[in-house]
Design a protein around this motif. Structure first.
Motif, PDB file in Angstrom:
ATOM      1  N   ALA A 408     -25.122 -52.154 -17.538  1.00 51.46           N
ATOM      2  CA  ALA A 408     -25.083 -53.384 -18.326  1.00 51.46           C
ATOM      3  C   ALA A 408     -26.118 -54.404 -17.880  1.00 51.46           C
ATOM      4  O   ALA A 408     -26.375 -55.369 -18.597  1.00 51.46           O
ATOM      5  N   ASP A 409     -26.717 -54.204 -16.710  1.00 45.29           N
ATOM      6  CA  ASP A 409     -27.681 -55.173 -16.198  1.00 45.29           C
ATOM      7  C   ASP A 409     -29.013 -54.515 -15.834  1.00 45.29           C
ATOM      8  O   ASP A 409     -29.736 -54.999 -14.956  1.00 45.29           O
ATOM      9  N   ASP A 410     -29.364 -53.422 -16.543  1.00 44.32           N
ATOM     10  CA  ASP A 410     -30.583 -52.684 -16.194  1.00 44.32           C
ATOM     11  C   ASP A 410     -31.800 -53.103 -17.009  1.00 44.32           C
ATOM     12  O   ASP A 410     -32.887 -52.547 -16.842  1.00 44.32           O
ATOM     13  N   GLY A 411     -31.642 -54.076 -17.912  1.00 43.84           N
ATOM     14  CA  GLY A 411     -32.767 -54.530 -18.719  1.00 43.84           C
ATOM     15  C   GLY A 411     -33.191 -53.559 -19.797  1.00 43.84           C
ATOM     16  O   GLY A 411     -34.302 -53.672 -20.331  1.00 43.84           O
ATOM     17  N   LEU A 412     -32.307 -52.620 -20.165  1.00 42.93           N
ATOM     18  CA  LEU A 412     -32.633 -51.616 -21.180  1.00 42.93           C
ATOM     19  C   LEU A 412     -31.533 -51.523 -22.229  1.00 42.93           C
ATOM     20  O   LEU A 412     -30.355 -51.738 -21.934  1.00 42.93           O
ATOM     21  N   LEU A 413     -31.942 -51.173 -23.441  1.00 41.80           N
ATOM     22  CA  LEU A 413     -31.015 -50.855 -24.521  1.00 41.80           C
ATOM     23  C   LEU A 413     -31.085 -49.356 -24.797  1.00 41.80           C
ATOM     24  O   LEU A 413     -32.175 -48.772 -24.822  1.00 41.80           O
ATOM     25  N   GLU A 414     -29.930 -48.746 -25.007  1.00 43.23           N
ATOM     26  CA  GLU A 414     -29.862 -47.340 -25.392  1.00 43.23           C
ATOM     27  C   GLU A 414     -29.824 -47.273 -26.925  1.00 43.23           C
ATOM     28  O   GLU A 414     -28.926 -47.836 -27.543  1.00 43.23           O
ATOM     29  N   ILE A 415     -30.796 -46.586 -27.514  1.00 48.23           N
ATOM     30  CA  ILE A 415     -30.905 -46.499 -28.978  1.00 48.23           C
ATOM     31  C   ILE A 415     -30.451 -45.112 -29.418  1.00 48.23           C
ATOM     32  O   ILE A 415     -31.000 -44.104 -28.977  1.00 48.23           O
ATOM     33  N   PHE A 416     -29.461 -45.067 -30.292  1.00 48.00           N
ATOM     34  CA  PHE A 416     -28.971 -43.786 -30.787  1.00 48.00           C
ATOM     35  C   PHE A 416     -28.716 -43.873 -32.285  1.00 48.00           C
ATOM     36  O   PHE A 416     -28.640 -44.963 -32.860  1.00 48.00           O
ATOM     37  N   GLY A 417     -28.591 -42.705 -32.909  1.00 49.56           N
ATOM     38  CA  GLY A 417     -28.383 -42.634 -34.350  1.00 49.56           C
ATOM     39  C   GLY A 417     -27.081 -41.949 -34.699  1.00 49.56           C
ATOM     40  O   GLY A 417     -26.595 -41.076 -33.971  1.00 49.56           O
ATOM     41  N   LEU A 418     -26.501 -42.365 -35.833  1.00 46.78           N
ATOM     42  CA  LEU A 418     -25.325 -41.717 -36.419  1.00 46.78           C
ATOM     43  C   LEU A 418     -25.727 -41.192 -37.792  1.00 46.78           C
ATOM     44  O   LEU A 418     -26.334 -41.922 -38.583  1.00 46.78           O
ATOM     45  N   LYS A 419     -25.406 -39.928 -38.061  1.00 48.40           N
ATOM     46  CA  LYS A 419     -25.898 -39.290 -39.282  1.00 48.40           C
ATOM     47  C   LYS A 419     -25.057 -39.640 -40.499  1.00 48.40           C
ATOM     48  O   LYS A 419     -25.565 -40.030 -41.533  1.00 48.40           O
ATOM     49  N   GLN A 420     -23.761 -39.437 -40.387  1.00 49.94           N
ATOM     50  CA  GLN A 420     -22.841 -39.784 -41.471  1.00 49.94           C
ATOM     51  C   GLN A 420     -21.444 -39.850 -40.869  1.00 49.94           C
ATOM     52  O   GLN A 420     -21.272 -39.712 -39.661  1.00 49.94           O
ATOM     53  N   GLY A 421     -20.445 -40.094 -41.710  1.00 43.08           N
ATOM     54  CA  GLY A 421     -19.107 -40.349 -41.206  1.00 43.08           C
ATOM     55  C   GLY A 421     -18.529 -39.243 -40.354  1.00 43.08           C
ATOM     56  O   GLY A 421     -17.883 -39.502 -39.337  1.00 43.08           O
ATOM     57  N   TRP A 422     -18.772 -37.993 -40.748  1.00 46.30           N
ATOM     58  CA  TRP A 422     -18.221 -36.879 -39.982  1.00 46.30           C
ATOM     59  C   TRP A 422     -18.861 -36.810 -38.600  1.00 46.30           C
ATOM     60  O   TRP A 422     -18.177 -36.618 -37.583  1.00 46.30           O
ATOM     61  N   HIS A 423     -20.172 -36.966 -38.560  1.00 47.35           N
ATOM     62  CA  HIS A 423     -20.877 -36.978 -37.287  1.00 47.35           C
ATOM     63  C   HIS A 423     -20.392 -38.139 -36.418  1.00 47.35           C
ATOM     64  O   HIS A 423     -20.109 -37.977 -35.221  1.00 47.35           O
ATOM     65  N   ALA A 424     -20.258 -39.338 -37.033  1.00 47.09           N
ATOM     66  CA  ALA A 424     -19.789 -40.507 -36.292  1.00 47.09           C
ATOM     67  C   ALA A 424     -18.376 -40.292 -35.758  1.00 47.09           C
ATOM     68  O   ALA A 424     -18.048 -40.702 -34.641  1.00 47.09           O
ATOM     69  N   SER A 425     -17.532 -39.625 -36.550  1.00 45.99           N
ATOM     70  CA  SER A 425     -16.157 -39.385 -36.115  1.00 45.99           C
ATOM     71  C   SER A 425     -16.113 -38.508 -34.875  1.00 45.99           C
ATOM     72  O   SER A 425     -15.363 -38.777 -33.929  1.00 45.99           O
ATOM     73  N   PHE A 426     -16.921 -37.440 -34.852  1.00 38.29           N
ATOM     74  CA  PHE A 426     -16.964 -36.556 -33.682  1.00 38.29           C
ATOM     75  C   PHE A 426     -17.532 -37.286 -32.465  1.00 38.29           C
ATOM     76  O   PHE A 426     -17.106 -37.050 -31.331  1.00 38.29           O
ATOM     77  N   VAL A 427     -18.498 -38.177 -32.724  1.00 43.67           N
ATOM     78  CA  VAL A 427     -19.054 -38.975 -31.628  1.00 43.67           C
ATOM     79  C   VAL A 427     -17.983 -39.895 -31.053  1.00 43.67           C
ATOM     80  O   VAL A 427     -17.831 -40.033 -29.835  1.00 43.67           O
ATOM     81  N   MET A 428     -17.196 -40.523 -31.936  1.00 40.85           N
ATOM     82  CA  MET A 428     -16.218 -41.506 -31.498  1.00 40.85           C
ATOM     83  C   MET A 428     -15.049 -40.896 -30.727  1.00 40.85           C
ATOM     84  O   MET A 428     -14.425 -41.572 -29.917  1.00 40.85           O
ATOM     85  N   VAL A 429     -14.748 -39.655 -30.971  1.00 44.95           N
ATOM     86  CA  VAL A 429     -13.705 -39.008 -30.166  1.00 44.95           C
ATOM     87  C   VAL A 429     -14.323 -38.232 -29.004  1.00 44.95           C
ATOM     88  O   VAL A 429     -13.655 -37.484 -28.315  1.00 44.95           O
ATOM     89  N   GLU A 430     -15.638 -38.436 -28.804  1.00 46.57           N
ATOM     90  CA  GLU A 430     -16.377 -37.926 -27.664  1.00 46.57           C
ATOM     91  C   GLU A 430     -16.390 -36.399 -27.588  1.00 46.57           C
ATOM     92  O   GLU A 430     -16.435 -35.812 -26.507  1.00 46.57           O
ATOM     93  N   LEU A 431     -16.361 -35.755 -28.755  1.00 45.97           N
ATOM     94  CA  LEU A 431     -16.570 -34.311 -28.807  1.00 45.97           C
ATOM     95  C   LEU A 431     -18.054 -33.985 -28.679  1.00 45.97           C
ATOM     96  O   LEU A 431     -18.426 -32.940 -28.157  1.00 45.97           O
ATOM     97  N   ILE A 432     -18.887 -34.908 -29.175  1.00 45.88           N
ATOM     98  CA  ILE A 432     -20.331 -34.772 -29.050  1.00 45.88           C
ATOM     99  C   ILE A 432     -20.914 -36.145 -28.728  1.00 45.88           C
ATOM    100  O   ILE A 432     -20.239 -37.165 -28.858  1.00 45.88           O
ATOM    101  N   SER A 433     -22.155 -36.149 -28.294  1.00 47.75           N
ATOM    102  CA  SER A 433     -22.865 -37.413 -28.107  1.00 47.75           C
ATOM    103  C   SER A 433     -23.607 -37.763 -29.386  1.00 47.75           C
ATOM    104  O   SER A 433     -23.843 -36.905 -30.246  1.00 47.75           O
ATOM    105  N   ALA A 434     -23.971 -39.022 -29.510  1.00 53.51           N
ATOM    106  CA  ALA A 434     -24.783 -39.440 -30.650  1.00 53.51           C
ATOM    107  C   ALA A 434     -26.194 -38.865 -30.513  1.00 53.51           C
ATOM    108  O   ALA A 434     -26.543 -38.259 -29.492  1.00 53.51           O
ATOM    109  N   LYS A 435     -26.988 -39.057 -31.544  1.00 49.22           N
ATOM    110  CA  LYS A 435     -28.367 -38.565 -31.504  1.00 49.22           C
ATOM    111  C   LYS A 435     -29.207 -39.557 -30.703  1.00 49.22           C
ATOM    112  O   LYS A 435     -29.480 -40.667 -31.153  1.00 49.22           O
ATOM    113  N   HIS A 436     -29.615 -39.147 -29.504  1.00 47.50           N
ATOM    114  CA  HIS A 436     -30.390 -40.024 -28.637  1.00 47.50           C
ATOM    115  C   HIS A 436     -31.797 -40.206 -29.201  1.00 47.50           C
ATOM    116  O   HIS A 436     -32.486 -39.233 -29.523  1.00 47.50           O
TER     117      HIS A 436
END
Length: 491
Positions: A408-436
């Motif tokens: 939280a204090d490293d001076g960097l932002l992590e940028i990731f992408g979400l493809k659509q609702g199904w992809h976002a849902s799997f990301v949110m339950v931590e089955l997969i990571s977002a697209k880095h």
């Protein structure tokens, strides 16, 4: 699966209820109400003076509460001839009565009983910038006049915020003005989580929601706030430059800027694809957790409007999440309408992105993946009610991608992408990571319309509809604020 994550550190989504109960418990400790009050309550003359200064919007308005004259300040007393002294940890609380469903007003009353009516500020009556300018200004004025108690209160004061991420960000932004004005120290901030996501609260150990047994929990929370260590939080300045005349309804966190101070277009690697208008309007603001553009912001924007139009739907965090989930299913997040032009589904059609990477002073263009419908720039580990879409990445993967471990204090932002609702849902339950996509110390976005008339953006839970022009580009630039916000750890 977008990337490998450590199986030892990957966990399923945490329960907000259990998280908050653990966070608000002090096993084996009974908090006495009167002892707590002595720790928090400032002397009467100071509380009333601060109240007068805020009401009259004049930092000197409370001077009549101070015994003695301007030339010779008398020693304030507690009414029994004893010299007044500063409490162990003077504290004020800002509460958003609209947060927390029906518990907001009751929590306000409880707080006033524990620490005095003058030290609890309803955000519908007292705005954070008024407290900074006039409330803290009153303490500083008394200190200038030689009042040792007021000086000590100003040096030791802490702030608690009862609300959601947007409310916390609002208060942090106003307190940050103290740094710009050279009025240090900046009071550290703790959180009473009353919002829907409460990601800032989770990140600093205050839990994901306030427990059902809130009457006893509030005493424990305030006690923890008096003893919690101070940690640091990066904050990020966002500047939006758009064609003059475009109509924008900005959230609280965005204000009109007097001038635009974007990096010059002549910088290496920072070419503009569209045209820049001669007359421009600029908005600026600060965020602490995340900025996003795309479908997730569109869903959040629609949900906020639905909640304002039908407030009976928003009776608390649980009902908010249920309504939010149902609403997202109607917005094309899961199913793109058959009438949509396939070429318009991704952000690539309207967006160009440049970043400055870690330890690099040059801008670099980063391709926007064609499948991505939402892009998030994340500062903390928590997003979307405690999820970690960036993931806990293995050292070899970090090295391969040129990333570093996120803090939280490293001076960097992590940028990731979400493809659509199904992809976002799997990301949110931590089955997969977002697209880095990237890690960045600064971000420049160029947004231009065409078939799309509006883009949707949000930061720290506050969404807005950003108008786009077919001919002229809108620029969004994000840079780290050169100082950090002090936060009280609830762990």
């Amino acid at each position: 699966m977008e990337s490998p994550s450590s199986s030892a550190t990957r966990v399923t989504a945490r329960s907000s209820m259990m998280d908050s109960i653990r966070g608000c418990s002090l096993s084996g400790i009974r908090i006495d109400k009167e002892d707590l009050k002595k720790k928090l309550l400032m002397p009467t003359y100071i509380r009333f003076a601060m109240r007068d200064s805020i009401r009259l919007k004049d930092r000197t308005a409370g001077e009549s509460r101070l015994p003695g004259s301007r030339d010779l300040v008398a020693v304030p007393s507690d009414g029994n001839g004893e010299e007044s002294s500063a409490p162990e940890m003077p504290m004020v609380v800002f509460i958003n009565p609209k947060s927390g469903g029906r518990h907001g007003p009751m929590l306000k009353e409880r707080l006033q009983l524990l620490m005095g009516e003058e030290q609890v500020f309803d955000l519908s009556d007292v705005k954070p910038h008024e407290f900074v300018q006039y409330g803290l200004g009153c303490l500083e004025r008394f200190a200038e006049l030689g009042d040792k108690c007021a000086k000590e209160c100003r040096q030791k004061i802490r702030v608690m915020v009862a609300g959601g991420d947007g409310t916390v960000g609002w208060v942090l932004g106003c307190l940050s003005e103290l740094q710009k004005q050279g009025r240090e120290p900046v009071p550290p901030v703790g959180i009473i989580p009353l919002g829907t996501g409460n990601d800032l609260s989770r990140s600093f150990g205050w839990g994901g929601s306030f427990p059902f047994a809130w009457k006893s929990a509030i005493k424990k929370t305030l006690f923890r706030a008096t003893t919690g260590p101070i940690c640091r939080l990066d904050s990020w300045n966002i500047l939006i430059q758009m064609p003059d005349g475009a109509v924008l309804e900005p959230p609280h966190s965005l204000k009109l800027a007097d001038e635009c101070t974007l990096d010059e277009v002549v910088n290496p690697g920072l070419e503009i694809q569209g045209r820049l208008p001669e007359k421009r309007t600029c908005y600026e603001g600060v965020f602490y957790n995340y900025f996003s553009i795309g479908m997730d912001a569109k869903v959040a924007y629609g949900f906020h409007h639905l909640r304002n139009e039908k407030p009976y739907l928003a009776q608390g965090p649980i009902s908010n999440k249920l309504v939010y989930s149902g609403y997202s299913c109607t917005q094309g997040w899961f199913f793109t309408p058959c009438t949509s032009n396939p070429s318009l589904r991704g952000l690539k059609n309207i967006l160009r992105m440049h970043v400055k990477k870690v330890n690099c002073s040059e801008w670099e263009q980063i391709p926007v993946p064609s499948s991505v419908r939402a892009i998030v720039a994340l500062n903390l580990h928590n997003y979307g009610s405690g999820r970690n879409p960036w993931g806990n990445l293995k050292p070899d993967y970090l090295e391969k991608k040129g990333f570093v471990e996120a803090h939280a204090d490293d001076g960097l932002l992590e940028i990731f992408g979400l493809k659509q609702g199904w992809h976002a849902s799997f990301v949110m339950v931590e089955l997969i990571s977002a697209k880095h996509i990237a890690q960045a110390a600064a971000i420049r976005l160029e947004v231009r319309g065409g078939e799309w008339r509006n883009a949707y953006m949000q930061m720290d839970g506050e969404p807005w509809k950003q108008p786009m022009d077919e001919e002229f580009s809108t620029l969004v630039e994000i840079k780290r604020v050169p100082y950090q916000s002090p936060m009280i750890s609830g762990d």
